[in-house]
Motif scaffolding. Structure first.
Motif, PDB file in Angstrom:
ATOM      1  N   GLU A  49      38.053   2.337 -10.417  1.00 22.74           N
ATOM      2  CA  GLU A  49      39.373   1.698 -10.503  1.00 22.74           C
ATOM      3  C   GLU A  49      39.491   0.896 -11.798  1.00 22.74           C
ATOM      4  OE1 GLU A  49      40.123  -0.649  -7.024  1.00 22.74           O
ATOM      5  OE2 GLU A  49      39.679   1.024  -5.692  1.00 22.74           O
ATOM      6  N   ASP A  50      38.440   0.164 -12.136  1.00 24.16           N
ATOM      7  CA  ASP A  50      38.472  -0.665 -13.338  1.00 24.16           C
ATOM      8  C   ASP A  50      38.522   0.188 -14.604  1.00 24.16           C
ATOM      9  OD1 ASP A  50      38.406  -2.849 -11.662  1.00 24.16           O
ATOM     10  OD2 ASP A  50      36.260  -3.246 -11.964  1.00 24.16           O
ATOM     11  N   LEU A  51      37.806   1.298 -14.615  1.00 19.95           N
ATOM     12  CA  LEU A  51      37.874   2.206 -15.768  1.00 19.95           C
ATOM     13  C   LEU A  51      39.270   2.801 -15.899  1.00 19.95           C
ATOM     14  CD1 LEU A  51      34.421   3.982 -15.426  1.00 19.95           C
ATOM     15  CD2 LEU A  51      35.186   2.656 -17.411  1.00 19.95           C
ATOM     16  N   GLY A  52      39.896   3.119 -14.780  1.00 17.47           N
ATOM     17  CA  GLY A  52      41.270   3.628 -14.809  1.00 17.47           C
ATOM     18  C   GLY A  52      42.236   2.598 -15.374  1.00 17.47           C
ATOM     19  N   ALA A  53      42.067   1.332 -14.990  1.00 19.65           N
ATOM     20  CA  ALA A  53      42.926   0.266 -15.517  1.00 19.65           C
ATOM     21  C   ALA A  53      42.703   0.088 -17.016  1.00 19.65           C
ATOM     22  CB  ALA A  53      42.655  -1.038 -14.775  1.00 19.65           C
ATOM     23  N   LEU A  54      41.456   0.162 -17.444  1.00 23.67           N
ATOM     24  CA  LEU A  54      41.147   0.064 -18.870  1.00 23.67           C
ATOM     25  C   LEU A  54      41.807   1.205 -19.632  1.00 23.67           C
ATOM     26  CD1 LEU A  54      39.658  -1.141 -21.314  1.00 23.67           C
ATOM     27  CD2 LEU A  54      37.639   0.190 -20.605  1.00 23.67           C
ATOM     28  N   ARG A  78      45.735  -5.655 -27.405  1.00 23.77           N
ATOM     29  CA  ARG A  78      44.280  -5.616 -27.571  1.00 23.77           C
ATOM     30  C   ARG A  78      43.620  -6.605 -26.617  1.00 23.77           C
ATOM     31  NH1 ARG A  78      41.602  -8.113 -32.641  1.00 23.77           N
ATOM     32  NH2 ARG A  78      42.735  -9.814 -31.697  1.00 23.77           N
ATOM     33  N   GLU A  79      44.233  -7.758 -26.427  1.00 24.69           N
ATOM     34  CA  GLU A  79      43.694  -8.749 -25.491  1.00 24.69           C
ATOM     35  C   GLU A  79      43.731  -8.226 -24.053  1.00 24.69           C
ATOM     36  OE1 GLU A  79      41.981 -11.502 -26.225  1.00 24.69           O
ATOM     37  OE2 GLU A  79      42.231 -10.761 -28.278  1.00 24.69           O
ATOM     38  N   ASP A  80      44.781  -7.488 -23.711  1.00 22.74           N
ATOM     39  CA  ASP A  80      44.844  -6.861 -22.386  1.00 22.74           C
ATOM     40  C   ASP A  80      43.683  -5.878 -22.218  1.00 22.74           C
ATOM     41  OD1 ASP A  80      47.155  -8.301 -21.909  1.00 22.74           O
ATOM     42  OD2 ASP A  80      48.508  -6.574 -22.183  1.00 22.74           O
ATOM     43  N   VAL A  81      43.422  -5.102 -23.253  1.00 20.33           N
ATOM     44  CA  VAL A  81      42.319  -4.148 -23.221  1.00 20.33           C
ATOM     45  C   VAL A  81      40.989  -4.900 -23.109  1.00 20.33           C
ATOM     46  CG1 VAL A  81      41.102  -2.338 -24.509  1.00 20.33           C
ATOM     47  CG2 VAL A  81      43.604  -2.356 -24.454  1.00 20.33           C
ATOM     48  N   ALA A  82      40.860  -6.007 -23.833  1.00 18.69           N
ATOM     49  CA  ALA A  82      39.626  -6.804 -23.780  1.00 18.69           C
ATOM     50  C   ALA A  82      39.397  -7.350 -22.374  1.00 18.69           C
ATOM     51  CB  ALA A  82      39.689  -7.942 -24.792  1.00 18.69           C
ATOM     52  N   HIS A  83      40.465  -7.799 -21.734  1.00 23.57           N
ATOM     53  CA  HIS A  83      40.339  -8.315 -20.366  1.00 23.57           C
ATOM     54  C   HIS A  83      39.914  -7.192 -19.414  1.00 23.57           C
ATOM     55  CE1 HIS A  83      40.895 -10.431 -16.693  1.00 23.57           C
ATOM     56  NE2 HIS A  83      42.046  -9.871 -16.398  1.00 23.57           N
ATOM     57  N   ALA A  84      40.534  -6.032 -19.551  1.00 26.51           N
ATOM     58  CA  ALA A  84      40.157  -4.891 -18.705  1.00 26.51           C
ATOM     59  C   ALA A  84      38.707  -4.482 -18.962  1.00 26.51           C
ATOM     60  CB  ALA A  84      41.107  -3.714 -18.953  1.00 26.51           C
ATOM     61  N   THR A  89      32.925  -4.234 -17.447  1.00 27.37           N
ATOM     62  CA  THR A  89      31.550  -4.653 -17.717  1.00 27.37           C
ATOM     63  C   THR A  89      30.933  -5.309 -16.480  1.00 27.37           C
ATOM     64  OG1 THR A  89      32.086  -4.942 -20.047  1.00 27.37           O
ATOM     65  CG2 THR A  89      30.103  -6.032 -19.255  1.00 27.37           C
ATOM     66  N   ARG A  90      31.697  -6.160 -15.806  1.00 27.80           N
ATOM     67  CA  ARG A  90      31.192  -6.789 -14.580  1.00 27.80           C
ATOM     68  C   ARG A  90      30.949  -5.742 -13.498  1.00 27.80           C
ATOM     69  NH1 ARG A  90      35.001 -10.585 -16.034  1.00 27.80           N
ATOM     70  NH2 ARG A  90      36.493  -9.889 -14.471  1.00 27.80           N
ATOM     71  N   SER A  91      31.849  -4.809 -13.351  1.00 37.44           N
ATOM     72  CA  SER A  91      31.693  -3.764 -12.342  1.00 37.44           C
ATOM     73  C   SER A  91      30.506  -2.866 -12.649  1.00 37.44           C
ATOM     74  CB  SER A  91      32.954  -2.895 -12.261  1.00 37.44           C
ATOM     75  OG  SER A  91      34.067  -3.640 -11.890  1.00 37.44           O
ATOM     76  N   ALA A  92      30.302  -2.593 -13.919  1.00 36.66           N
ATOM     77  CA  ALA A  92      29.245  -1.661 -14.335  1.00 36.66           C
ATOM     78  C   ALA A  92      27.854  -2.211 -14.071  1.00 36.66           C
ATOM     79  CB  ALA A  92      29.405  -1.315 -15.809  1.00 36.66           C
ATOM     80  N   HIS A  93      27.706  -3.522 -13.985  1.00 38.12           N
ATOM     81  CA  HIS A  93      26.394  -4.106 -13.695  1.00 38.12           C
ATOM     82  C   HIS A  93      25.860  -3.654 -12.346  1.00 38.12           C
ATOM     83  CE1 HIS A  93      25.898  -6.534 -17.203  1.00 38.12           C
ATOM     84  NE2 HIS A  93      27.026  -7.197 -17.005  1.00 38.12           N
ATOM     85  N   LYS A  94      26.743  -3.289 -11.438  1.00 33.44           N
ATOM     86  CA  LYS A  94      26.338  -2.869 -10.104  1.00 33.44           C
ATOM     87  C   LYS A  94      26.136  -1.357 -10.012  1.00 33.44           C
ATOM     88  CE  LYS A  94      28.784  -6.715  -8.006  1.00 33.44           C
ATOM     89  NZ  LYS A  94      29.904  -7.115  -7.170  1.00 33.44           N
ATOM     90  N   VAL A  95      26.436  -0.643 -11.112  1.00 28.21           N
ATOM     91  CA  VAL A  95      26.326   0.814 -11.120  1.00 28.21           C
ATOM     92  C   VAL A  95      25.480   1.209 -12.335  1.00 28.21           C
ATOM     93  CG1 VAL A  95      27.590   2.994 -11.094  1.00 28.21           C
ATOM     94  CG2 VAL A  95      28.625   0.954 -10.077  1.00 28.21           C
ATOM     95  N   PRO A  96      24.165   1.363 -12.138  1.00 28.00           N
ATOM     96  CA  PRO A  96      23.257   1.576 -13.274  1.00 28.00           C
ATOM     97  C   PRO A  96      23.585   2.788 -14.150  1.00 28.00           C
ATOM     98  CG  PRO A  96      22.025   1.201 -11.241  1.00 28.00           C
ATOM     99  CD  PRO A  96      23.465   1.296 -10.867  1.00 28.00           C
ATOM    100  N   LYS A  97      24.135   3.823 -13.587  1.00 30.40           N
ATOM    101  CA  LYS A  97      24.394   5.036 -14.377  1.00 30.40           C
ATOM    102  C   LYS A  97      25.782   5.067 -15.000  1.00 30.40           C
ATOM    103  CE  LYS A  97      25.618   7.449 -10.153  1.00 30.40           C
ATOM    104  NZ  LYS A  97      25.361   8.534  -9.262  1.00 30.40           N
ATOM    105  N   ALA A  98      26.418   3.926 -15.139  1.00 29.49           N
ATOM    106  CA  ALA A  98      27.822   3.850 -15.548  1.00 29.49           C
ATOM    107  C   ALA A  98      28.077   4.187 -17.014  1.00 29.49           C
ATOM    108  CB  ALA A  98      28.378   2.465 -15.248  1.00 29.49           C
ATOM    109  N   ARG A  99      27.090   4.069 -17.876  1.00 25.66           N
ATOM    110  CA  ARG A  99      27.263   4.323 -19.308  1.00 25.66           C
ATOM    111  C   ARG A  99      28.374   3.457 -19.907  1.00 25.66           C
ATOM    112  NH1 ARG A  99      27.326  10.665 -20.237  1.00 25.66           N
ATOM    113  NH2 ARG A  99      27.756   9.899 -22.319  1.00 25.66           N
TER     114      ARG A  99
END
Length: 150
Positions: A49-54, A78-84, A89-99
Motif C-alpha cells: 500500500e505504501d509503495l502504491g502511495a509513493l 517533492r516533499e509529498d514524495v519524501a513523506h511517502a 522506509t518504515r514499512s520496509a523494515h518489517k519486510v527484509p526482501k523489500a529492496r
C-alpha cells in the motif's frame, strides 16, 4: 434410583467435558497474537500500500507538465514524495526482501535534480528535466513491488 445417579454422573461428566473444551478454545484465543506468517503477510500488505502511495505521489510530480506549476509547486510535490518515501522506509523494515534501498537511492537522485532546477522553471520544464529521475524512481518502486509480490 440407580438410573438417576448414573444419569446425574453422565450429565456432570458431559458438562465437565464441555467446560473443559470451552476453556481450551478460549485459552487458544486469549493471549495468542497473530502468527509470524500473519504478521509477515500484514507487513507485506502495508508495504505494498505504501509503495502504491509513493508511486501515486511521484506520478503527480511527473504530471507537472500538464499544469502551469512553478518551482515552489515542484518542491511541494517533492516533499509529498519524501513523506511517502519515509512511510515506505518504515514499512520496509518489517519486510527484509523489500529492496527499498533502490527506492531511496532513486529518490535521492530526484531530490538532487529538483534542487538543481533554476528558479524560473515552470511545470513543463521541470517535468522534462526530471523525467530520467522520475523514471528511475518508478523502476525502483516497481522492482520493490515485484520483490514482495505486490
Amino acid at each position: 434410583m440407580g438410573d438417576v445417579n448414573a444419569y446425574t454422573v453422565m450429565a456432570r461428566a458431559a458438562a465437565a467435558a464441555l467446560l473443559a473444551a470451552g476453556l481450551f478454545v478460549l485459552s487458544g484465543c486469549s493471549g495468542d497474537g497473530p502468527t509470524p506468517a500473519q504478521e509477515a503477510s500484514a507487513a507485506t500488505d502495508t508495504l505494498c500500500e505504501d509503495l502504491g502511495a509513493l508511486r501515486m505521489d511521484a506520478g503527480r510530480l511527473a504530471d507537472l507538465g500538464r499544469t502551469s506549476a512553478g518551482l515552489d509547486d515542484v518542491r511541494d510535490l517533492r516533499e509529498d514524495v519524501a513523506h511517502a518515501l519515509d512511510t515506505v522506509t518504515r514499512s520496509a523494515h518489517k519486510v527484509p526482501k523489500a529492496r527499498a534501498d533502490g527506492v531511496t537511492d532513486a529518490y535521492d537522485g530526484l531530490a538532487r535534480a529538483v534542487d538543481a532546477l533554476p528558479r524560473d522553471t515552470n511545470g513543463d520544464q521541470a517535468a522534462q528535466r526530471l523525467r530520467p529521475q522520475l523514471e528511475a524512481l518508478d523502476h525502483a518502486i516497481a522492482a520493490s513491488q515485484a520483490s514482495v509480490k505486490c
